[in-house]
Write an enzyme that holds these catalytic residues in place. Structure first.
Site, PDB file in Angstrom:
ATOM      1  NE  ARG A 192     -10.922  -3.699  -1.164  1.00 28.00           N
ATOM      2  CZ  ARG A 192     -10.212  -2.878  -0.405  1.00 28.00           C
ATOM      3  NH1 ARG A 192     -10.744  -1.793   0.079  1.00 28.00           N
ATOM      4  NH2 ARG A 192      -8.976  -3.136  -0.155  1.00 28.00           N
TER       5      ARG A 192
ATOM      6  NE  ARG B 254      -3.656  -2.781   2.666  1.00 25.31           N
ATOM      7  CZ  ARG B 254      -4.803  -2.119   2.518  1.00 25.31           C
ATOM      8  NH1 ARG B 254      -5.294  -1.414   3.515  1.00 25.31           N
ATOM      9  NH2 ARG B 254      -5.466  -2.164   1.381  1.00 25.31           N
TER      10      ARG B 254
ATOM     11  CE  LYS C  86      -3.847   2.222   2.376  1.00 24.15           C
ATOM     12  NZ  LYS C  86      -4.824   2.139   3.473  1.00 24.15           N
TER      13      LYS C  86
ATOM     14  CG  ASP D  26     -14.653   1.892  -0.758  1.00 21.99           C
ATOM     15  OD1 ASP D  26     -15.669   2.493  -0.375  1.00 21.99           O
ATOM     16  OD2 ASP D  26     -13.507   2.375  -0.648  1.00 21.99           O
TER      17      ASP D  26
END
Length: 560
Positions: A137, A130, A60, A222
């Site tokens: 999602r 991550r 990320k 989301d």
């Protein structure tokens, strides 16, 4: 370490990795926003653990992806440290979550307007690794959404039901294999069973949040995991002073994602997932499942967890729900610290003698806000002339008022003014006396309930030992309070990462007694205090014990 930094900053690709970015849409603050990301996260691929479990890895903040829109795909040190620490804090609290593997920062800088107030500053680019079973999602299934009747926006894959089928097949067969196996010959029943399970998982997840005082901050569709994990740590916050209407996100002007609204918002989000699964799961089936399962599962799990937090380990009585509600109401009336009051309750016993009871009461009320703290909390935030104008506008032109303000915000400001006025007349002794009265009333009800536990067991001592053990493994001593994160961030921004490591070590042992964990050595504590004091502008911002009530300056922190 240098090689690891190359791989986990995205400057070198791991062998076998096939970097990709995921496309998803979402409802933001209740409105469909179309395609949103992933504009800052890059998939590296999956690895298999020793037991055969699958772990998906992504970076990320590694730069621009095909879905970055006008953004630069970068994250900064401040937000990355918060995500890194909170991911691990939640895991060690036993709450389903994505994990953080590494945090790599650099000398590259990007411009960020932290408070959206026209005062941008340069911040260091930082990348977080991550890890989760999947980052799919609810919004992943909204890419098929036709033009929204309110915003006019649509998903990029309208009419591509073939992709929806492919995604459902993948999600269910990979992450819900028992459902795939049980309903292999009936797709609608299989999809219904999957929706039932994600409904229950989501209800249990938000119940866990409520029981530790965690506020997510941006519960858009989301940011909801398809496997029931806490995902996307942004302007989150753990409550300090208990306030059911607590809003942790400074950008949430209407309080849509307030602490007490999280359960209903997650249910609303599941409704949007249900819409996104049509025609593979008819809406009449999914809506019925949602109504049948969500509230019941949430209430059941919430009460089970609260009983453990209160040490009600023997009996399950109907009156327990009222006892919990009255505890929270007492916390609210006395502005008590949510985490510390729960933590202290394990030292209360049925047969506590009067002198020890007074000591306990003194300790309990020390975790309630002082007059000075309450003055900060209820300090009016609007210019009196602006408030007067808004009140007149609400009367004369409700339509225009609805565009520039909300009734809830005005009522909150009027409450602040009223409370602020009352506080001017209130002395510290009056406040203490009032708080002690409220807590005495509730503790008597708690004592009566504990007495019923004692009467139902043969060995009261064994019961009490087990009660304390259960309470200490469900009421954390350490949580990631905003001011703790801020101390670590400020030290890191000045090149000292020792405080991040100190905080991480505490968060890895949140239930101190339960884990048999010894507090960080005094020497390390003092070093931490010196480092924090050096990077903080005011003397009052030096480090104090991280299990204590937050310092006064903590209430002024704003996270957007």
């Amino acid at each position: 370490e240098a090689e690891a930094a190359l791989f986990f900053s995205g400057n070198r690709v791991l062998a076998g990795a096939e970097p990709a970015a995921h496309c998803y849409c979402g409802h933001q603050f209740g409105s469909f926003a179309g395609q949103l990301g992933d504009g800052a996260a890059m998939y590296l691929g999956e690895v298999l653990g020793p037991g055969g479990e699958r772990w998906e890895m992504q970076l990320k903040g590694a730069g621009i992806t095909p879905f970055s829109r006008q953004a630069d795909g970068r994250k900064v040190l401040r937000s990355s440290i918060r995500e890194f620490l909170c991911s691990e804090a939640m895991f060690h609290l036993g709450i389903p979550t994505t994990r953080a593997g590494t945090c790599v920062t650099s000398d590259s800088r990007v411009l960020r307007d932290v408070f959206y107030d026209g005062n941008p500053k340069n911040e260091r680019c930082t990348v977080v690794l991550r890890i989760a079973s999947t980052f799919i999602r609810f919004g992943s299934f909204e890419i098929f959404k036709p033009p929204d009747e309110y915003t006019g926006r649509k998903g990029p894959s309208v009419n591509r039901n073939d992709i929806r089928i492919q995604m459902l097949d993948y999600v269910i067969s990979t992450f819900y294999p028992e459902i795939q196996e049980a309903y292999s010959d009936n797709t609608v029943q299989r999809n219904a069973a999957f929706f039932r399970e994600i409904t229950k998982r989501t209800a249990r997840l938000v119940a866990e949040w409520q029981c530790v005082g965690f506020c997510h901050g941006v519960l858009n569709t989301d940011n909801m995991s398809i496997v029931g994990l806490t995902i996307d740590y942004g302007p989150f916050g753990f409550m300090d002073r208990y306030d059911p209407e607590h809003v942790c996100n400074g950008s949430d002007n209407t309080g849509r994602y307030a602490y007490n609204k999280q359960p209903e918002i997650c249910k609303w989000n599941l409704g949007k997932l249900a819409e996104a699964l049509v025609p593979e799961l008819p809406l009449e089936i999914s809506q019925l499942i949602l109504e049948e399962e969500y509230d019941a599962e949430f209430e059941k799990h919430y009460l089970q967890k609260m009983r453990k937090k209160l040490g009600l380990i023997q009996l399950e009585l109907e009156e327990d729900s009222k006892l919990v509600s009255e505890l929270l109401e007492t916390m609210h009336l006395t502005a008590g610290d949510f985490t510390n009051i729960f933590y202290l309750l394990s030292s209360f016993s049925v047969d506590i003698d009067p002198s020890k009871f007074e000591d306990f009461l003194e300790e309990l009320t020390s975790q309630c806000a002082s007059v000075e703290e309450l003055k900060v909390v209820f300090k009016p935030q609007m210019d009196p002339r602006q408030l007067s104008m808004m009140l007149m506008l609400a009367q004369s032109n409700p339509q225009l008022f609805a565009l520039i303000g909300t009734k809830a915000n005005i009522n909150k400001e009027l409450e602040r003014i009223e409370q602020s006025s009352k506080l001017q007349q209130l002395t510290a002794d009056d406040l203490l006396s009032r708080n002690k009265r409220h807590w005495k009333e509730w503790l008597e009800k708690y004592r009566v309930r504990l007495q019923k536990e004692v009467e139902s067991v043969g060995n009261a001592d064994a019961w009490n030992t087990e009660r304390v053990k259960v309470m200490n493994s469900n009421n954390p001593k350490y949580i990631l309070r905003n001011y703790i994160a801020q101390n670590a961030i400020e030290a890191a921004e000045n090149g000292d990462f020792s405080e991040v490591r100190n905080v991480l070590e505490l968060l890895e042992h949140p239930f101190q007694e339960a884990e048999g964990f010894q507090e960080v050595k005094e020497e390390a504590e003092e070093e931490g205090a010196t480092a924090a004091a050096a990077v903080c502008s005011q003397e009052t911002r030096s480090r104090q014990a991280y299990c204590s009530k937050p310092p006064l300056w903590a209430s002024e922190l704003c996270v957007t």
